[in-house]
Motif scaffolding. Structure first.
Motif, PDB file in Angstrom:
ATOM      1  N   LYS A 143      19.189  46.918 -21.045  1.00  0.00           N
ATOM      2  CA  LYS A 143      18.882  45.464 -21.669  1.00  0.00           C
ATOM      3  C   LYS A 143      17.930  44.360 -22.520  1.00  0.00           C
ATOM      4  N   THR A 144      17.107  46.032 -22.010  1.00  0.00           N
ATOM      5  CA  THR A 144      14.895  45.707 -22.320  1.00  0.00           C
ATOM      6  C   THR A 144      15.605  45.905 -23.911  1.00  0.00           C
ATOM      7  N   MET A 145      15.417  47.138 -24.203  1.00  0.00           N
ATOM      8  CA  MET A 145      15.730  47.849 -25.829  1.00  0.00           C
ATOM      9  C   MET A 145      16.664  46.078 -25.904  1.00  0.00           C
ATOM     10  N   ALA A 146      17.807  46.646 -25.432  1.00  0.00           N
ATOM     11  CA  ALA A 146      18.512  45.701 -26.543  1.00  0.00           C
ATOM     12  C   ALA A 146      18.179  44.193 -27.067  1.00  0.00           C
ATOM     13  N   ALA A 147      17.112  43.635 -25.710  1.00  0.00           N
ATOM     14  CA  ALA A 147      16.854  42.498 -25.487  1.00  0.00           C
ATOM     15  C   ALA A 147      15.647  42.618 -26.871  1.00  0.00           C
ATOM     16  N   ALA A 148      15.428  43.915 -26.948  1.00  0.00           N
ATOM     17  CA  ALA A 148      13.873  43.061 -28.099  1.00  0.00           C
ATOM     18  C   ALA A 148      14.536  43.552 -29.459  1.00  0.00           C
ATOM     19  N   GLY A 149      15.966  44.285 -29.795  1.00  0.00           N
ATOM     20  CA  GLY A 149      16.580  43.769 -31.175  1.00  0.00           C
ATOM     21  C   GLY A 149      16.690  45.484 -31.553  1.00  0.00           C
ATOM     22  N   MET A 150      16.633  46.465 -30.589  1.00  0.00           N
ATOM     23  CA  MET A 150      17.296  47.595 -31.072  1.00  0.00           C
ATOM     24  C   MET A 150      18.717  47.936 -30.841  1.00  0.00           C
ATOM     25  N   VAL A 151      19.230  48.793 -31.630  1.00  0.00           N
ATOM     26  CA  VAL A 151      20.674  48.943 -32.037  1.00  0.00           C
ATOM     27  C   VAL A 151      20.788  49.970 -30.822  1.00  0.00           C
ATOM     28  N   GLU A 152      22.020  50.038 -30.068  1.00  0.00           N
ATOM     29  CA  GLU A 152      22.609  51.126 -29.040  1.00  0.00           C
ATOM     30  C   GLU A 152      23.290  52.267 -29.758  1.00  0.00           C
ATOM     31  N   GLU A 153      22.903  53.406 -30.698  1.00  0.00           N
ATOM     32  CA  GLU A 153      23.447  54.416 -32.051  1.00  0.00           C
ATOM     33  C   GLU A 153      24.451  55.166 -31.198  1.00  0.00           C
ATOM     34  N   GLY A 154      24.112  55.540 -29.809  1.00  0.00           N
ATOM     35  CA  GLY A 154      24.930  57.141 -29.598  1.00  0.00           C
ATOM     36  C   GLY A 154      24.732  57.961 -28.683  1.00  0.00           C
ATOM     37  N   THR A 155      25.541  58.762 -28.088  1.00  0.00           N
ATOM     38  CA  THR A 155      25.415  59.508 -26.707  1.00  0.00           C
ATOM     39  C   THR A 155      25.266  60.846 -27.375  1.00  0.00           C
ATOM     40  N   ILE A 156      23.321  61.160 -27.323  1.00  0.00           N
ATOM     41  CA  ILE A 156      23.154  62.317 -27.591  1.00  0.00           C
ATOM     42  C   ILE A 156      23.953  63.659 -25.834  1.00  0.00           C
ATOM     43  N   ARG A 157      24.219  63.999 -25.995  1.00  0.00           N
ATOM     44  CA  ARG A 157      25.170  64.897 -24.773  1.00  0.00           C
ATOM     45  C   ARG A 157      24.287  65.848 -24.200  1.00  0.00           C
ATOM     46  N   GLU A 158      24.213  65.965 -22.839  1.00  0.00           N
ATOM     47  CA  GLU A 158      23.791  66.984 -22.102  1.00  0.00           C
ATOM     48  C   GLU A 158      22.123  66.850 -23.320  1.00  0.00           C
ATOM     49  N   HIS A 159      21.625  65.576 -22.645  1.00  0.00           N
ATOM     50  CA  HIS A 159      20.585  65.431 -23.274  1.00  0.00           C
ATOM     51  C   HIS A 159      19.222  66.273 -22.555  1.00  0.00           C
ATOM     52  N   ILE A 160      19.268  66.062 -21.335  1.00  0.00           N
ATOM     53  CA  ILE A 160      18.057  66.073 -20.310  1.00  0.00           C
ATOM     54  C   ILE A 160      18.603  66.794 -19.231  1.00  0.00           C
ATOM     55  N   GLN A 161      17.660  68.544 -19.163  1.00  0.00           N
ATOM     56  CA  GLN A 161      18.081  68.718 -17.454  1.00  0.00           C
ATOM     57  C   GLN A 161      16.864  67.906 -16.230  1.00  0.00           C
ATOM     58  N   LYS A 162      17.903  67.764 -15.388  1.00  0.00           N
ATOM     59  CA  LYS A 162      17.062  66.965 -13.937  1.00  0.00           C
ATOM     60  C   LYS A 162      17.746  67.274 -12.891  1.00  0.00           C
ATOM     61  N   ALA A 163      16.899  67.678 -12.195  1.00  0.00           N
ATOM     62  CA  ALA A 163      17.167  68.579 -10.976  1.00  0.00           C
ATOM     63  C   ALA A 163      18.130  69.305 -10.959  1.00  0.00           C
TER      64      ALA A 163
END
Ligand SMILES: CC(C)(COP(=O)(O)OP(=O)(O)OC[C@H]1O[C@@H](n2cnc3c(N)ncnc32)[C@H](O)[C@@H]1OP(=O)(O)O)[C@@H](O)C(=O)NCCC(=O)NCCS
Length: 183
Positions: A143-163
């Motif tokens: 919501k914060t990035m959308a409120a700033a006018g940024m465009v949602e472009e898509g998904t990077i699949r399995e981009h981050i490894q956490k836990a």
């Protein structure tokens, strides 16, 4: 560019100093603040290393990383950490990230921080494209990035490894002409 100094109605971006470790630890060491980030809560020692690296990278030539304190103008209190990192494989492109201390959420500081970072990127650093990746579950960031006018472009699949698990990232981006139009 060093030192960075940019301000908005209530906030300012400034360079980090070694006195900022505890204030950054209150964000990066916090389970709630880091819940959707790419890393587990940091220890104070790790935060000390991050701040030290940020200070060193601030005066590198060329400067490729802008890891900055977000402070409340009236009190100079550090409430957030923002970062723009130039992409070495893309012309005038950079990735960015931001995090605020949880007790300051919900007052519009997130949007103000994102605008400060985008302003730095487009107006001071002459970037063409700035993007950020968020967890699919991170609604506040979306919501914060959308409120700033940024465009949602898509998904990077399995981009981050956490836990031990791979996680997708949702990409939000802004182009320089979109920033100019939003001013
Ligand atoms: C993301 C973050 C910076 C937002 O900060 P904030 O000061 O609460 O944000 P704001 O008050 O400026 O709100 C901006 C928008 O997000 C919405 N929002 C904020 N928190 C929200 C939540 N938990 N759920 C849904 N929407 C939320 C607000 O309603 C507002 O949208 P609107 O303009 O449509 O009303 C803050 O939650 C944070 O630091 N989170 C942890 C770190 C993080 O996730 N960083 C982003 C990494 S990609």
């Amino acid at each position: 560019m060093h030192p960075v100094r940019r301000s908005s109605a209530r906030l300012a971006l400034r360079e980090l100093t070694s006195d900022d470790i505890d204030a950054v630890f209150a964000i990066y060491g916090d389970a709630e603040a880091t819940k959707h980030l790419s890393f587990e809560p940091r220890t104070r020692e790790q935060v000390g290393q991050i701040v030290a690296r940020s200070i060193t990278s601030a005066t590198a030539e060329p400067r490729n990383e802008y890891a900055l304190a977000v402070v409340v103008q009236d009190t100079q209190e550090l409430i957030g950490f923002g970062r723009i990192a130039l992409d070495p494989h893309q012309q005038r492109g950079a990735t960015f990230g931001f995090a605020l201390r949880p007790d300051t959420w919900g007052a519009g500081y997130g949007l103000e921080t994102v605008r400060l970072l985008l302003g730095l990127g487009f107006e001071d650093l002459g970037l063409h494209r700035v993007w950020g990746g968020r967890s699919p579950l991170n609604e506040a960031s979306a919501k914060t990035m959308a409120a700033a006018g940024m465009v949602e472009e898509g998904t990077i699949r399995e981009h981050i490894q956490k836990a031990g698990r791979w996680r997708d990232s949702i990409v939000h981006a802004m182009l320089e002409r979109e920033w100019a139009a939003s001013r």
